[in-house]
Design an enzyme around this catalytic site. Structure first.
Site, PDB file in Angstrom:
ATOM      1  N   PHE A  87       0.855  -1.184   0.000  1.00 50.15           N
ATOM      2  CA  PHE A  87       0.000   0.000   0.000  1.00 50.15           C
ATOM      3  C   PHE A  87       0.885   1.226   0.000  1.00 50.15           C
ATOM      4  CE2 PHE A  87      -4.475   1.250   1.234  1.00 50.15           C
ATOM      5  CZ  PHE A  87      -5.106   0.322   0.437  1.00 50.15           C
ATOM      6  N   GLN A 113      -7.647  14.745   4.445  1.00 55.21           N
ATOM      7  CA  GLN A 113      -7.084  13.932   3.364  1.00 55.21           C
ATOM      8  C   GLN A 113      -8.048  13.812   2.186  1.00 55.21           C
ATOM      9  OE1 GLN A 113      -6.328   9.462   3.801  1.00 55.21           O
ATOM     10  NE2 GLN A 113      -4.290  10.291   3.521  1.00 55.21           N
ATOM     11  N   HIS A 134      -8.486  11.724  -0.963  1.00 52.56           N
ATOM     12  CA  HIS A 134      -8.001  10.482  -1.549  1.00 52.56           C
ATOM     13  C   HIS A 134      -7.900  10.689  -3.050  1.00 52.56           C
ATOM     14  CE1 HIS A 134      -7.804   6.265  -2.716  1.00 52.56           C
ATOM     15  NE2 HIS A 134      -7.684   5.931  -1.447  1.00 52.56           N
ATOM     16  N   LEU A 155     -15.367   5.780  -3.236  1.00 52.29           N
ATOM     17  CA  LEU A 155     -13.947   5.443  -3.244  1.00 52.29           C
ATOM     18  C   LEU A 155     -13.576   4.311  -4.191  1.00 52.29           C
ATOM     19  CD1 LEU A 155     -11.458   6.389  -1.583  1.00 52.29           C
ATOM     20  CD2 LEU A 155     -11.605   4.182  -0.481  1.00 52.29           C
ATOM     21  N   GLU A 176      -7.126   2.087  -2.981  1.00 54.96           N
ATOM     22  CA  GLU A 176      -5.725   2.149  -3.342  1.00 54.96           C
ATOM     23  C   GLU A 176      -5.208   0.764  -3.717  1.00 54.96           C
ATOM     24  OE1 GLU A 176      -3.712   4.861  -0.746  1.00 54.96           O
ATOM     25  OE2 GLU A 176      -2.000   3.526  -0.625  1.00 54.96           O
ATOM     26  N   ARG A 219      -0.873   9.845  -0.480  1.00 53.41           N
ATOM     27  CA  ARG A 219      -2.129  10.287  -1.092  1.00 53.41           C
ATOM     28  C   ARG A 219      -2.147  11.773  -1.417  1.00 53.41           C
ATOM     29  NH1 ARG A 219      -6.221   6.622   2.626  1.00 53.41           N
ATOM     30  NH2 ARG A 219      -5.743   4.718   1.479  1.00 53.41           N
ATOM     31  N   HIS A 255     -11.793  12.330   2.099  1.00 52.06           N
ATOM     32  CA  HIS A 255     -11.778  10.952   2.565  1.00 52.06           C
ATOM     33  C   HIS A 255     -11.617  10.804   4.071  1.00 52.06           C
ATOM     34  CE1 HIS A 255     -11.243   6.695   2.165  1.00 52.06           C
ATOM     35  NE2 HIS A 255     -10.019   6.720   2.637  1.00 52.06           N
ATOM     36  N   ARG A 310      -2.194  10.716   6.493  1.00 51.63           N
ATOM     37  CA  ARG A 310      -2.298   9.333   6.954  1.00 51.63           C
ATOM     38  C   ARG A 310      -1.929   8.380   5.836  1.00 51.63           C
ATOM     39  NH1 ARG A 310      -6.404   5.181   6.538  1.00 51.63           N
ATOM     40  NH2 ARG A 310      -7.709   6.590   5.342  1.00 51.63           N
TER      41      ARG A 310
HETATM   42  C1  LIG Z   1     -14.593   3.943   1.454  1.00 53.48           C
HETATM   43  C2  LIG Z   1     -13.551   3.949   2.524  1.00 53.48           C
HETATM   44  C3  LIG Z   1     -12.505   3.024   2.488  1.00 53.48           C
HETATM   45  C4  LIG Z   1     -11.532   3.000   3.480  1.00 53.48           C
HETATM   46  N1  LIG Z   1     -10.545   2.062   3.427  1.00 53.48           N
HETATM   47  C5  LIG Z   1      -9.632   1.997   4.438  1.00 53.48           C
HETATM   48  C6  LIG Z   1      -8.649   0.974   4.472  1.00 53.48           C
HETATM   49  O1  LIG Z   1      -8.586   0.129   3.592  1.00 53.48           O
HETATM   50  N2  LIG Z   1      -7.777   0.943   5.486  1.00 53.48           N
HETATM   51  C7  LIG Z   1      -7.828   1.839   6.493  1.00 53.48           C
HETATM   52  O2  LIG Z   1      -7.023   1.744   7.411  1.00 53.48           O
HETATM   53  N3  LIG Z   1      -8.760   2.821   6.503  1.00 53.48           N
HETATM   54  C8  LIG Z   1      -9.662   2.920   5.509  1.00 53.48           C
HETATM   55  N4  LIG Z   1     -10.606   3.911   5.514  1.00 53.48           N
HETATM   56  C9  LIG Z   1     -10.705   4.793   6.673  1.00 53.48           C
HETATM   57  C10 LIG Z   1     -11.362   4.064   7.802  1.00 53.48           C
HETATM   58  O3  LIG Z   1     -12.347   3.201   7.320  1.00 53.48           O
HETATM   59  C11 LIG Z   1     -12.030   5.027   8.773  1.00 53.48           C
HETATM   60  O4  LIG Z   1     -11.157   6.039   9.098  1.00 53.48           O
HETATM   61  C12 LIG Z   1     -12.399   4.285  10.024  1.00 53.48           C
HETATM   62  O5  LIG Z   1     -13.218   3.189   9.730  1.00 53.48           O
HETATM   63  C13 LIG Z   1     -13.066   5.161  11.051  1.00 53.48           C
HETATM   64  O6  LIG Z   1     -13.446   4.347  12.142  1.00 53.48           O
HETATM   65  P1  LIG Z   1     -14.027   4.920  13.479  1.00 53.48           P
HETATM   66  O7  LIG Z   1     -14.223   3.778  14.384  1.00 53.48           O
HETATM   67  O8  LIG Z   1     -13.175   6.052  13.930  1.00 53.48           O
HETATM   68  O9  LIG Z   1     -15.400   5.542  13.046  1.00 53.48           O
HETATM   69  P2  LIG Z   1     -16.621   4.925  12.201  1.00 53.48           P
HETATM   70  O10 LIG Z   1     -16.414   3.538  11.789  1.00 53.48           O
HETATM   71  O11 LIG Z   1     -16.939   5.895  11.164  1.00 53.48           O
HETATM   72  O12 LIG Z   1     -17.753   4.951  13.241  1.00 53.48           O
HETATM   73  C14 LIG Z   1     -18.291   6.141  13.730  1.00 53.48           C
HETATM   74  C15 LIG Z   1     -19.409   5.778  14.621  1.00 53.48           C
HETATM   75  O13 LIG Z   1     -19.804   6.914  15.371  1.00 53.48           O
HETATM   76  C16 LIG Z   1     -21.187   7.057  15.321  1.00 53.48           C
HETATM   77  N5  LIG Z   1     -21.524   8.455  15.549  1.00 53.48           N
HETATM   78  C17 LIG Z   1     -21.077   9.546  14.900  1.00 53.48           C
HETATM   79  N6  LIG Z   1     -21.609  10.648  15.432  1.00 53.48           N
HETATM   80  C18 LIG Z   1     -22.400  10.247  16.459  1.00 53.48           C
HETATM   81  C19 LIG Z   1     -23.241  10.916  17.398  1.00 53.48           C
HETATM   82  N7  LIG Z   1     -23.385  12.239  17.400  1.00 53.48           N
HETATM   83  N8  LIG Z   1     -23.914  10.176  18.300  1.00 53.48           N
HETATM   84  C20 LIG Z   1     -23.793   8.821  18.308  1.00 53.48           C
HETATM   85  N9  LIG Z   1     -23.032   8.147  17.454  1.00 53.48           N
HETATM   86  C21 LIG Z   1     -22.345   8.852  16.538  1.00 53.48           C
HETATM   87  C22 LIG Z   1     -21.557   6.537  13.971  1.00 53.48           C
HETATM   88  O14 LIG Z   1     -22.915   6.202  13.926  1.00 53.48           O
HETATM   89  C23 LIG Z   1     -20.650   5.321  13.890  1.00 53.48           C
HETATM   90  O15 LIG Z   1     -21.218   4.249  14.599  1.00 53.48           O
HETATM   91  C24 LIG Z   1     -11.591   3.948   4.523  1.00 53.48           C
HETATM   92  C25 LIG Z   1     -12.640   4.879   4.562  1.00 53.48           C
HETATM   93  C26 LIG Z   1     -13.606   4.893   3.578  1.00 53.48           C
HETATM   94  C27 LIG Z   1     -14.696   5.909   3.637  1.00 53.48           C
END
Ligand SMILES: Cc1cc2nc3c(=O)[nH]c(=O)nc-3n(C[C@H](O)[C@H](O)[C@H](O)COP(=O)(O)OP(=O)(O)OC[C@H]3O[C@@H](n4cnc5c(N)ncnc54)[C@H](O)[C@@H]3O)c2cc1C
Ligand code: SF4
Ligand code: SF4
Ligand code: FES
Lengths: 605, 246
Positions: free
Chosen positions: A121, A234, A236, A250, A253, A309, A380, A415
């Site tokens: 990656f 970021q 992407h 998306l 990558e 990126r 992203h 990142r």
């Molecule tokens: C399409 C895509 C592909 C990606 N691919 C990769 C990858 O291959 N490798 C990698 O490392 N990263 C990747 N990323 C980035 C990574 O997926 C995210 O940064 C990561 O999943 C974020 O996780 P999190 O647990 O911080 O939040 P999330 O998984 O986004 O969870 C947030 C949670 O908070 C809750 N929430 C938000 N606001 C509130 C509120 N006010 N009250 C109650 N609940 C709330 C939401 O409902 C959700 O449950 C990708 C991102 C995208 C969009």
């Protein structure tokens, strides 16, 4: 009308993505009573969408990999604004966190000798991403979800937190509502973990869902916590751009990791023309070497498509601006060409990138085994977030913890792909552990500190849009997205960002006057009106931070200050609400890195 | 630009009705895009679930012209647009409002299924070795995005409402993923037969047809599970064995 239901836990986790679930699992395993709230249904958080993989120096594919290399890669990618201690912990602990997932039932793709397979990656020196085809996030969230539900945590699905509650300077819970019925809820907790993800909905073109309105960032800010690095958003390099309805979705990558190449309309692999100095020694200078790298040749250097990126996104912008773009304003990403190099190439592409294959086939009528894709940058991820202690993930407000995308520090100015999923696991666990400890050590009686007038005011503020006539909240949201995209996007200028600030002030007035129709049950217009408040706060924070940093570094590029200025800007920018309610900005020096780690970085250069 | 009418279910169970909304459609649009346009311009409070807009999260399930589908993966050009496109919520679950149903039953069912129980690590580094061949079969099941479209279409739930006796195709897939997991040691055949009602499934394959992840639900998950139940409970030798050594 202003009734509310009350719940009480040792630890309240806001967010059920990878970070929130990992925190909840840890806190539960340590005997804390845990409540989890999430805006969506369980298992639907952003984490489910992650494609490429989880970065961890397991060294299953290349034994030269180890935590030191991962650490150095992360720091280089972040242009040395990262919190060194977080980068160190992350690199050291990620392998155990990944193996733990396997012990909880995750099934990663395998190496020939039956271990977890890892892929290349951008910015990672060796093949490092544990993955499951291109649906790694699904595997991760499902594993955590299925493990977590048996540990006794209580999950409140489709529940939104609106404000944090504080007493004597300590966070003691949160106020919110359930989206299905529109009832108010009060959560009383010994410690609160924010795991709310990102801010992508501030922009028009984004890979992020409706949930990404920066709620955690805004909640923390209003509770008096500092946010850092918020200028680093970021973009992407490869989002879909055509047809318009899929713009921003998306394209992993992983396509480039498997040998996909970027070309302009003249068929030129333009990335070879612009390889930054600090990556030159690690980057292939001819197509043949780049290809060999993607096919696992350990002596080859990576192709320039796999540079970081920020850089790839800017190169694409340049091609388009200078008239060498594709018909719909992007460039071409070609994976089909590998058929000339691999027997049964089409099958190979479908096996390695199944969801990309389907995504393009179904949404764009494009068969990626035959034709190139058209791609362009999409919003992203946010590197910035709640300022936390590296060991405990506690913010500068006692009782408030943050982990995952809404916390800052690990990624610095940019990142690396794959470093988010590992971030969620490593720091989700730490946040859960320390939140549980904090709750145990600081127990306060349940009703102590609940100011009923304050709660009443919050509830009244929330339902106000029902009681007035005014503008449609979706319109205000669309205007904000348009404004941020145009004025605080990939390439930034002082005057434009000043204009954005004025625009945001205007939009805030409009947001405070929006009206919603219907009743409180599953009223998406109302939800949008409430989310709007948070994303406006966050947009202002991003803009002010971006104005403050008068240099270009990582994801933050200023046309008026196009180069990096280490002398002046090797620091974080912190934003905080003052006692009188103003947004204040300050520079914060980077913590001093120990000599051993400086040496590690030197050795890996 | 072409204009299309969408006939969308509005309201809750007791007091709901179809309402027509007309909106512009553009090339490449999916049903969810049209719903979002209508929501932003004409019906701000229209309830709909979505997250990824790319068929990855399983939030946007609905019945489009009577067919259970993901709204984000259904292209408008795959539908006849000379008549209204009908959108209604999944029928098998209680309605909350508009296109949103109460799917909490599914979450409760999952909790009842015996969890993953790995055998002790057997490699030197305290992990396991598994070949790709061993995991392929289970990876198919783990593609499930929990859209619950298969639950929606299964007659045992949809027509006969046997929610308290039958876990439905989604959770048979989940059970199969656990049972066939190369590391799992637990046994769920007793539950399948008794509490989870696998016998109610009469292999109509409707579930397989609607699965957006193209999981061969019946052939690869349900039938092998049924065979396990038969082997364990109805095979005379085994039965005797069980009586002697319960
Ligand atoms: C399409 C895509 C592909 C990606 N691919 C990769 C990858 O291959 N490798 C990698 O490392 N990263 C990747 N990323 C980035 C990574 O997926 C995210 O940064 C990561 O999943 C974020 O996780 P999190 O647990 O911080 O939040 P999330 O998984 O986004 O969870 C947030 C949670 O908070 C809750 N929430 C938000 N606001 C509130 C509120 N006010 N009250 C109650 N609940 C709330 C939401 O409902 C959700 O449950 C990708 C991102 C995208 C969009
Ligand atoms: S095959 Fe079985 S589970 Fe699937 S729809 Fe038919 S009866 Fe239901
Ligand atoms: S098995 Fe298929 S149809 Fe059923 S919930 Fe999973 S993805 Fe949806
Ligand atoms: S919105 Fe995620 S599957 Fe449709």
């Amino acid at each position: 009308m202003l009734e509310y239901q009350m719940h009480e836990y040792d630890v309240l986790v806001i967010g059920a993505g990878g970070a929130g679930l990992r925190a909840a699992i840890e806190a539960s395993a340590r005997g804390a009573s845990v409540g989890v709230i999430t805006k969506s249904l369980l298992g639907k958080a952003h984490t489910v969408m992650a494609e490429g993989g989880i970065a961890a120096a397991l060294s299953n594919v290349d034994e030269r990999d180890n935590w030191k290399v991962h650490f150095a890669d992360t720091m280089r990618g972040g242009q040395y604004l990262n919190n060194w201690r977080m980068a160190e912990l992350h690199a050291k602990e990620a392998p155990d966190r990944v193996r733990e997932l396997e012990a909880w039932g995750a099934l990663f793709d395998r190496t020939k000798d039956g271990r977890i397979l890892q892929r290349n990656f951008g910015g990672h020196r060796y093949p490092r991403l544990a993955h499951v085809g291109d649906r790694t996030g699904l595997e991760m969230i499902r594993t955590l979800q299925d493990h977590g539900i048996h540990l006794g945590m209580e999950v409140h699905m489709e529940t939104t937190a609106l404000r944090l509650l504080k007493q004597d300077g300590v966070v003691i819970g949160a106020f919110g509502y359930d989206r299905e019925r529109g009832r108010f809820l009060l959560f009383r907790a010994g410690a609160v973990v924010l795991a709310t993800g990102g801010i992508g909905r501030a922009y028009k073109i984004t890979s992020n869902s409706w949930e990404y309105t920066g709620d955690g960032h805004s909640l923390a800010y209003h509770a008096g916590a500092s946010l850092i690095d918020m200028e680093f958003v970021q973009f992407h390099p490869t989002g879909m751009i055509w047809p318009p309805s899929v713009c921003g979705i998306l394209v992993t990558e992983g396509v480039r990791g498997e040998g996909g190449v970027l070309k302009n309309k003249e068929g030129v692999r333009f990335m070879f023309g612009d390889i930054p100095e600090n990556y030159r020694s690690q980057t292939a200078d001819n197509e043949e070497e780049g290809w060999r790298y993607t096919q696992g040749d350990r002596n080859a250097r990576r192709p320039p498509e796999l540079l970081t990126r920020d850089h790839v996104a800017r190169c694409i912008m340049r091609e388009v601006r200078e008239g060498r773009g594709s018909p719909h304003g992007g460039v071409y990403l070609d994976i089909a060409w590998i058929k000339s190099r691999i027997p049964k190439g089409a099958e190979h592409i479908k096996r390695k990138l199944p969801s990309m294959y389907h995504q393009f086939k179904q949404l764009a009528d494009i068969d990626i085994t035959e034709e190139p894709m058209e791609v362009g940058p999409t919003t992203h991820y946010v590197m910035g977030g709640v300022y936390v202690d590296a060991e405990t993930q506690m913010s500068d407000v006692p009782g408030l913890f943050a982990a995952g995308e809404c916390a800052a520090g690990l990624h610095g100015a940019n990142r690396l792909g794959g470093n988010s999923l590992s971030d969620l696991l490593v720091f989700g666990k730490r946040a859960g552990e320390h939140a549980a400890c904090f709750a145990k050590e600081n127990r306060t009686p349940a009703h102590h500190g609940l100011d009923s007038d304050q709660i009443k005011a919050m509830a009244e503020h929330a339902v106000a849009p029902f009681e007035r006539s005014g503008e449609n909240p979706y319109r205000v949201q669309a205007d904000l997205q348009e404004l941020m995209q145009r004025l605080v996007g990939i390439v930034r200028r002082q005057e434009e960002m000043q204009a954005a600030l004025e625009g945001i002030a205007e939009l805030k007035k409009r947001a405070n006057a929006v009206a919603v129709t219907g009743n409180r049950e599953y009223n998406t217009g109302w939800h949008t009106a409430l989310d709007l408040q948070q994303i406006l706060t966050v947009s202002e924070i991003i803009t002010r931070s971006a104005i403050a940093r008068k240099e270009s570094r990582g994801a933050h590029f200023r046309e008026d200050f196009p180069s990096k200025n280490d002398g002046e800007w090797s620091c974080n920018i912190a934003v905080r609400q003052s006692a009188s309610g103003e947004m204040t900005i300050e520079r914060r020096p980077l913590p001093e890195m120990p000599d051993e780690l400086k040496q590690v970085i030197e050795q890996m250069k | 630009m072409a204009v299309t009418t969408f006939r969308i279910w509005r309201g809750c169970d007791e007091q709901g009705e179809f309402r027509d909304y007309t909106t512009e459609v553009f090339p490449g649009m999916v049903v969810l895009d049209a719903v979002h346009r209508i929501q932003a311009e004409q019906a701000n409070d229209l309830a709909v679930r979505w997250n990824c807009k790319a068929g990855k999260c399983g939030s946007c399930s609905a019945e489009i012209n009577g067919n259970p589908r993901l709204m984000c993966m259904t292209r408008l050009n795959s539908l006849p647009l000379d008549r209204p496109v009908t959108l209604q919520p999944m029928k098998t679950f209680p309605l909350i409002k508009d296109l949103v149903t109460d799917v909490s039953w599914n979450y409760a069912v999952k909790k009842e299924i015996r969890k993953f129980e790995p055998r002790p690590p057997d490699a030197q580094d305290r992990t396991w070795r598994m070949s790709q061949g061993d995991v392929d079969r289970v990876q198919e099941f783990r593609r499930c995005i929990e859209c619950y479209l298969c639950q929606d279409v299964c007659h045992v739930l949809r027509e006969h409402s046997l929610h308290d006796r039958f876990i439905g195709p989604r959770f048979l897939v989940h059970t199969a993923a656990l049972e066939m997991h190369p590391l799992d040691n637990a046994n769920r055949t007793g539950d399948l037969k008794d509490r989870h009602g696998i016998g109610f499934c009469n292999i109509t394959k409707c579930c397989t047809k609607v699965c957006p992840e193209a999981i061969a639900i019946t052939d690869n998950a349900i039938i092998p599970l049924k065979e396990r139940v038969v082997d364990e409970y109805f095979d005379p030798v085994r039965k005797l064995f069980r009586i002697l050594r319960p």
